[in-house]
Design a protein around this motif. Structure first.
Motif, PDB file in Angstrom:
ATOM      1  N   ASP A  24       0.793  -1.218   0.000  1.00 38.52           N
ATOM      2  CA  ASP A  24       0.000   0.000   0.000  1.00 38.52           C
ATOM      3  C   ASP A  24       0.828   1.273   0.000  1.00 38.52           C
ATOM      4  OD1 ASP A  24      -2.350  -1.711   1.879  1.00 38.52           O
ATOM      5  OD2 ASP A  24      -2.720  -0.805  -0.067  1.00 38.52           O
ATOM      6  N   ASP A  25       0.309   2.231  -0.748  1.00 41.15           N
ATOM      7  CA  ASP A  25       0.951   3.538  -0.755  1.00 41.15           C
ATOM      8  C   ASP A  25       0.569   4.270   0.539  1.00 41.15           C
ATOM      9  OD1 ASP A  25      -0.863   3.584  -3.747  1.00 41.15           O
ATOM     10  OD2 ASP A  25       1.100   2.647  -3.476  1.00 41.15           O
ATOM     11  N   ASN A  26      -0.717   4.123   0.895  1.00 44.92           N
ATOM     12  CA  ASN A  26      -1.185   4.827   2.085  1.00 44.92           C
ATOM     13  C   ASN A  26      -0.915   3.961   3.312  1.00 44.92           C
ATOM     14  OD1 ASN A  26      -2.344   5.821  -0.242  1.00 44.92           O
ATOM     15  ND2 ASN A  26      -4.087   6.672   0.853  1.00 44.92           N
ATOM     16  N   LYS A  28      -1.742   2.296   6.529  1.00 46.24           N
ATOM     17  CA  LYS A  28      -2.963   1.952   7.230  1.00 46.24           C
ATOM     18  C   LYS A  28      -2.620   1.680   8.679  1.00 46.24           C
ATOM     19  CE  LYS A  28      -3.878  -1.288   4.474  1.00 46.24           C
ATOM     20  NZ  LYS A  28      -4.334  -2.354   3.586  1.00 46.24           N
ATOM     21  N   ASP A  29      -3.528   2.000   9.547  1.00 48.78           N
ATOM     22  CA  ASP A  29      -3.316   1.707  10.964  1.00 48.78           C
ATOM     23  C   ASP A  29      -3.735   0.270  11.217  1.00 48.78           C
ATOM     24  OD1 ASP A  29      -3.052   1.719  13.697  1.00 48.78           O
ATOM     25  OD2 ASP A  29      -5.000   2.694  14.033  1.00 48.78           O
ATOM     26  N   LEU A  30      -2.763  -0.581  11.458  1.00 46.46           N
ATOM     27  CA  LEU A  30      -3.078  -1.995  11.698  1.00 46.46           C
ATOM     28  C   LEU A  30      -2.801  -2.393  13.142  1.00 46.46           C
ATOM     29  CD1 LEU A  30      -1.728  -3.572   8.384  1.00 46.46           C
ATOM     30  CD2 LEU A  30      -4.106  -3.163   8.997  1.00 46.46           C
ATOM     31  N   LYS A  32      -3.656  -2.432  17.216  1.00 45.39           N
ATOM     32  CA  LYS A  32      -4.666  -2.266  18.263  1.00 45.39           C
ATOM     33  C   LYS A  32      -4.110  -1.376  19.370  1.00 45.39           C
ATOM     34  CE  LYS A  32      -6.756  -6.867  18.062  1.00 45.39           C
ATOM     35  NZ  LYS A  32      -7.038  -8.054  18.866  1.00 45.39           N
ATOM     36  N   THR A 145      -9.232   4.354  14.623  1.00 39.65           N
ATOM     37  CA  THR A 145      -9.469   3.485  13.470  1.00 39.65           C
ATOM     38  C   THR A 145     -10.624   2.515  13.721  1.00 39.65           C
ATOM     39  OG1 THR A 145      -7.092   3.606  13.134  1.00 39.65           O
ATOM     40  CG2 THR A 145      -8.278   1.997  11.814  1.00 39.65           C
TER      41      THR A 145
ATOM     42  N   SER B 621     -15.292   3.865  16.755  1.00 46.07           N
ATOM     43  CA  SER B 621     -14.501   4.054  17.975  1.00 46.07           C
ATOM     44  C   SER B 621     -15.387   4.216  19.193  1.00 46.07           C
ATOM     45  CB  SER B 621     -13.656   5.321  17.847  1.00 46.07           C
ATOM     46  OG  SER B 621     -12.888   5.260  16.696  1.00 46.07           O
ATOM     47  N   TYR B 664      -7.874  -8.903  -4.915  1.00 49.58           N
ATOM     48  CA  TYR B 664      -7.443  -7.703  -4.215  1.00 49.58           C
ATOM     49  C   TYR B 664      -8.663  -6.816  -4.025  1.00 49.58           C
ATOM     50  CZ  TYR B 664      -5.312  -3.183  -3.349  1.00 49.58           C
ATOM     51  OH  TYR B 664      -4.978  -1.981  -2.801  1.00 49.58           O
ATOM     52  N   ARG B 666     -10.175  -3.187  -2.076  1.00 50.64           N
ATOM     53  CA  ARG B 666      -9.836  -1.988  -1.329  1.00 50.64           C
ATOM     54  C   ARG B 666     -11.053  -1.074  -1.243  1.00 50.64           C
ATOM     55  NH1 ARG B 666      -4.947   2.293  -2.036  1.00 50.64           N
ATOM     56  NH2 ARG B 666      -3.736   0.513  -1.398  1.00 50.64           N
ATOM     57  N   LYS B 672     -13.343   3.321   6.534  1.00 56.20           N
ATOM     58  CA  LYS B 672     -12.237   2.355   6.435  1.00 56.20           C
ATOM     59  C   LYS B 672     -11.567   2.467   5.063  1.00 56.20           C
ATOM     60  CE  LYS B 672     -12.554   0.490  10.540  1.00 56.20           C
ATOM     61  NZ  LYS B 672     -13.270   1.658  11.108  1.00 56.20           N
ATOM     62  N   ASP B 674      -8.995   2.715   2.249  1.00 56.56           N
ATOM     63  CA  ASP B 674      -7.705   2.031   2.071  1.00 56.56           C
ATOM     64  C   ASP B 674      -7.649   0.643   2.701  1.00 56.56           C
ATOM     65  OD1 ASP B 674      -6.686   4.093   0.568  1.00 56.56           O
ATOM     66  OD2 ASP B 674      -5.913   5.136   2.337  1.00 56.56           O
ATOM     67  N   PHE B 675      -8.648   0.273   3.506  1.00 57.01           N
ATOM     68  CA  PHE B 675      -8.657  -1.074   4.055  1.00 57.01           C
ATOM     69  C   PHE B 675      -9.301  -2.033   3.048  1.00 57.01           C
ATOM     70  CE2 PHE B 675      -7.950   1.080   8.061  1.00 57.01           C
ATOM     71  CZ  PHE B 675      -7.189   0.171   8.787  1.00 57.01           C
ATOM     72  N   ILE B 717      -6.028  -6.975   6.212  1.00 57.47           N
ATOM     73  CA  ILE B 717      -7.101  -7.177   7.184  1.00 57.47           C
ATOM     74  C   ILE B 717      -7.780  -5.862   7.485  1.00 57.47           C
ATOM     75  CG2 ILE B 717      -6.190  -9.236   8.304  1.00 57.47           C
ATOM     76  CD1 ILE B 717      -5.061  -7.282  10.478  1.00 57.47           C
ATOM     77  N   PRO B 719     -10.212  -4.074  10.838  1.00 55.86           N
ATOM     78  CA  PRO B 719     -10.631  -4.365  12.213  1.00 55.86           C
ATOM     79  C   PRO B 719     -11.949  -5.130  12.222  1.00 55.86           C
ATOM     80  CG  PRO B 719     -10.021  -2.047  12.000  1.00 55.86           C
ATOM     81  CD  PRO B 719      -9.961  -2.636  10.639  1.00 55.86           C
TER      82      PRO B 719
END
Lengths: 159, 788
Positions: A24-26, A28-30, A32, A145, B621, B664, B666, B672, B674-675, B717, B719
């Motif tokens: 990924d270019d961006n 991501k928050d993976l 916890k 996130t 959140s 793939y 996205r 979310k 880019d997830f 993945i 969340p």
């Protein structure tokens, strides 16, 4: 034959591109958030005994790589021993019984914007009218996130 | 694939006297080994000719009395000339055709008639034959089909799984059986497909947008279980299947019978399976910070039992085929006892006393179906009616416990979903000339969904949908076909109000608190309309087939996506519906190129897909009553990927296959961005080899095959998912026939060794993955099939 080959090469390229572009270019928050009571002021510790009518400061340290968002505290009875905590200690549980007027504490809180580290500090008074016995206390925390972490411990409420 | 196929040509010729003293020559052609009618057999005489139909039958009208020579030809058989004396009291003629000399060619050619149809269809379609199902049979139908590149499953336990096509499942894949959409609790991840996998002869799998023909929900693909072929006149056939497995001590038996006199025919199948807890290659399971120690590797309380019964009665004449199916599928399955959903549970039940009993938590599923298919042929039209009634009931039982403000319930019935579905499809296939096949039709469906039990997940609702479609397959020339069509659907969903049966504490504006019965869903009526369309071409250039298809599909939102509003203690989350959801719309481009070399073949099927508004349960959140709020939202999604497949024959008895699948996905908008999407299947390759030995004593046509699956890590993945490591698993099997009771119908033996090295691995799309339960360990199974 040429068109066949071209077709195949084109398709193979597409699949290759597909597999490569998964980098990924961006960012991501993976990750916890974390939650910990394993420090001196952390409360309640596993197997803690609380007394009716007393006020306690429930404290836990939470962190996140990006930004914390919210947390919650839940206290509910474990009179039927339906579950156990995730702490290493094993607590002695009382006899199984039916709840009459069990203590229920269910509260949510938000965390100020922009923090990656925060100490949960909530004062809770144990009411005088509730059932004594085995209880469960759990803390949960989320980040912006939407990742969540939970920790829970067995506690006891006595007269 | 190398098995000798003895092809019998059986023609029963009879005559009917007409006024002008002409006769009708009627017959039927079939394959003696598989007892499948042979389609596309040419019967050619002087100015007389016929081609056998799908049912293997042919007729030639207006034949005058006399002696005729016919040439009987089929691409997999040697030609044969026969002489027929046409007149009153014609004798019944039986003809035995020799098989072609080259076994390999023969097999390829036998397949070609079917394959040819598939080749000419612009949609990317995969045909699954009974032969494939028999050779690859796993514990559930979907697990069997997951060997097909691009097809995977979402499963729970050893015997339950749901279809996933190119990474999308649940309500985005339609399962059709006997022309009617299978309607159950497709949205749920913790149970499987209520279909008996025995007795199925043909399955068509469409990978791609197929709303045009199948309506809402066929947004990612279709598993179409086609009706079995009509038995032959004056025939009786039976089959017994026995199965035993070591991993979960499974015992299974299935009995199938079919009979046809002249115009009436009957079929029946009974299946019973019972299995114990399945074994995983680990002694303990680490989930979060919990450790569950397993007794003798048994995954506690995952035993199950299944009993299915099917019966059908049919009528066939020259112009009408009608068959009515009645079936009931029942299953009772236990769930892993140490965690219910994501919640860790302790129980006083002694689960380890027996690995065969089913304790709490468990569920029962019963699916009852009545379907009638009637097709009427007149002039250039084939009119097809599918009428169906389905009754699906799923009940889930759990040891009750208090949760949040909910006191301990008084009984164990946590959930009860009851769906009744009425379906009516009418379709006309019109062939005005040799170049066009125009299909037009309507599909209607009415659903009545009710709920009970103390746990709330999805509201009760009624749903009515109606759709009309038309498409034309235009034969530009014999190698070039164009398909174009359009469809419009209209649907109404009426969700029902639901209030908690217990009181919760709620903060009022003035600072006081009050106890109220929280409302979880409202009475709402919503309607949706949507257009679907599809255009595709197929071009056959000698040994290469090219296909391109572009389509727009849609899916109506579900009642839980629109109206749910409550804590799902099973998954530790508060699920919030969104009444403003639009129908999902998806655009998909599919390509497929395949090429046949002398002894091998290769194919590639890439796709690109864009969702305007994918409905997704987004973890936010925020909290509600200490539960994380998950909210149904819509996001733009881009997906692409595809499958590669290659087959080669090294020498006559050794065949190698390889296939690879990749998706793939996205999200390109929304919270979310880019997830990826939940349950994304990892990059995976399946290598297989098949070797046929010479006959050895009593073992005829013995063959051994090995399947090696290599799956990459899944690091994509969203969340609350966890990264899943890659794995390699080897499965072996041995097949042979033994002339035990009868030479023409030998006993078929299949020995299978799954997970040869007892590898511990996790499946990213398994429900139990969420609680860190690995896949099943080594399994030895023996399957015996005797036809008579």
């Amino acid at each position: 034959m040429k068109t066949i080959k071209l077709g195949f090469i084109a398709s193979l390229m597409l699949l290759l591109v597909a597999s490569c572009s998964s980098e990924d270019d961006n960012e991501k928050d993976l990750q916890k958030p974390t939650i910990s009571l394993n420090y001196d002021a952390g409360f309640p510790k596993a197997c803690e005994v609380l007394t009716k009518g007393e006020t306690y400061h429930f404290k836990a340290q939470v962190t996140d790589n990006l930004e914390l968002a919210a947390y919650s505290i839940d206290i509910h009875n474990n009179f039927d021993h339906h579950t156990h905590d995730d702490q290493e200690a094993t607590c002695d549980l009382g006899t199984i019984k039916d709840p009459v007027n069990p203590f229920i504490f269910i509260e949510n809180y938000s965390i100020d914007q922009g923090l990656t580290s925060y100490e949960i500090n909530v004062s809770i008074t144990i009411p005088n009218t509730i059932d004594t016995g085995d209880y469960h206390c759990s803390f949960s925390v989320t980040d912006v996130t939407g990742w969540q972490s939970v920790t829970s411990m067995d506690i006891k409420i006595v007269e | 694939m190398f098995q000798k196929t003895l092809v019998w040509l059986f023609i029963s010729l009879n005559t009917i006297v007409f006024a002008q003293k002409t006769y009708q020559v009627k017959g039927v052609v079939l394959d003696a080994i598989t007892h499948q009618p042979l389609e596309g057999v040419y019967i050619i005489g002087d100015n007389l000719h016929a081609v056998t139909s799908v049912t293997g039958e042919f007729s030639i009208n207006g034949v005058l009395e006399g002696t005729y020579n016919f040439k009987i030809s089929h691409i997999s058989c040697k030609h044969k000339d026969i002489t027929v004396i046409v007149g009153p009291d014609m004798p019944l003629i039986k003809i035995l055709l020799d098989e072609s000399d080259n076994k390999l060619d023969e097999i390829q050619l036998v397949g070609k008639t079917k394959k040819r149809i598939i080749k000419e269809t612009p949609t990317v379609t995969e045909l699954v034959s009974k032969d494939f199902l028999v050779k690859n049979r796993e514990n559930s139908l979907m697990q069997t089909l997951s060997k097909i590149p691009g097809v995977s499953t979402i499963k729970i336990g050893s015997g339950q799984s749901k279809p996933v096509i190119r990474g999308l499942g649940f309500n985005r894949v339609v399962v059709v059986q006997n022309g009617v959409k299978h309607e159950a609790q497709q949205w749920g991840s913790d149970h499987g497909l209520e279909i008996d996998q025995y007795g199925i002869e043909n399955i068509k799998i469409i990978k791609g947008a197929a709303s045009l023909v199948y309506g809402s929900d066929a947004i990612a693909g279709v598993v179409d279980i086609e009706p079995n072929k009509v038995p032959l006149e004056n025939s009786f056939k039976g089959e017994v299947n026995l199965l035993a497995e070591s991993n979960n001590d499974l015992l299974g038996i299935s009995l199938g019978l079919q009979k046809r006199k002249e115009k009436l025919f009957y079929r029946t199948r009974l299946t019973f399976r019972d299995y114990a807890d399945y074994k995983v290659p680990t002694e303990k399971i680490n989930y979060d910070n919990y450790i569950f120690t397993l007794h003798d590797h048994n995954l506690r309380n995952t035993a199950g039992t299944e009993a299915n019964a099917n019966f059908s009665v049919g009528y066939i004449s020259n112009n009408v085929i009608s068959e009515t199916f009645i079936s009931n599928v029942y299953a009772k399955n236990g769930f892993f006892a140490n965690a219910h959903g994501l919640e860790v549970r302790i129980s006083s039940i002694d689960y380890d006393a027996s690995n065969r009993d089913i304790d709490l938590p468990y569920h029962t599923v019963n699916h009852f179906k009545v379907i009638n298919n009637t097709s009427i042929i007149f002039n250039n039209h084939t009119l097809l009616f599918d009428i169906g009634f389905q009754n699906n009931k799923r009940e889930e039982y759990t040891e009750p416990t208090s949760h949040g403000y909910m006191p301990k319930p008084s009984n164990t019935k946590e959930r009860d979903f009851h769906k009744k579905t009425f379906s009516l499809n009418i379709k006309d296939t019109f062939k005005p000339n040799g170049n066009h096949i125009i299909v037009a039709g309507i599909n209607t469906e009415y659903q009545d969904n009710n709920i009970a039990g103390w746990g709330f997940l999805i509201p009760a609702y009624n749903r009515f949908t109606i759709g009309g479609f038309a498409f034309d397959t235009f034969k530009i020339n014999s190698d070039f076909h164009l398909l174009a069509g359009i469809r419009y659907d209209y649907g109404v969903i009426e969700s029902k109000a639901y209030n908690d049966w217990f009181q919760s504490s709620v903060d009022n504006e003035d600072g006081s608190t009050s106890l109220i019965y929280l409302q979880r869903s409202q009475n709402k009526t919503l309607d949706f309309g949507n257009i679907s369309a599809s255009v595709g071409i197929s071009y056959i250039n000698n040994k290469t087939t090219y296909k391109a298809n572009i389509g727009k599909s849609f899916r109506m939102p579900l009642a839980n996506e629109l109206a749910s509003n409550g804590v799902n203690y099973h998954m530790y989350r508060y699920e919030k519906g969104n009444i403003n959801l639009e129908p999902e719309e998806s655009y998909q481009l599919d390509l497929d190129i395949s090429h046949q070399f002398k002894n091998s073949s290769i194919g590639v099927s890439p796709f690109a897909n864009y969702f305007e508004n994918y409905i997704y349960l987004n973890p936010t959140s925020n909290y509600f009553q200490t539960q994380q709020i998950y909210e149904y939202t819509q996001a733009k999604v881009v997906r692409f990927g595809g499958e590669l497949r290659a087959t080669t024959t090294i020498f006559e008895n050794l065949q190698l296959n390889a296939s690879t699948e990749y998706v793939y996905s996205r999200q390109t908008s929304g919270p979310k961005k880019d997830f990826t999407l939940p349950f994304s299947p990892p990059f995976s390759t399946l290598l297989s080899a098949n070797y046929q030995f010479n006959d050895f004593r009593f073992l005829k046509e013995p063959q051994i095959s090995a399947d090696f699956r290599i799956t990459a890590d899944q690091n994509e993945i969203v969340p609350p998912e966890e990264v899943t490591s890659g794995y390699q698993v080897l499965n072996m099997s041995f097949l042979a026939t033994i002339a035990a009771f009868n030479k023409s119908t030998p006993l078929q033996l299949k020995l299978k060794l799954n997970n040869v090295f007892d590898t511990k691995y996790y499946n990213h799309t398994s429900f139990y993955r969420l609680i860190d339960v690995p896949e099943a360990g080594r399994n030895i199974s023996i399957a015996l099939t005797q036809t008579f």
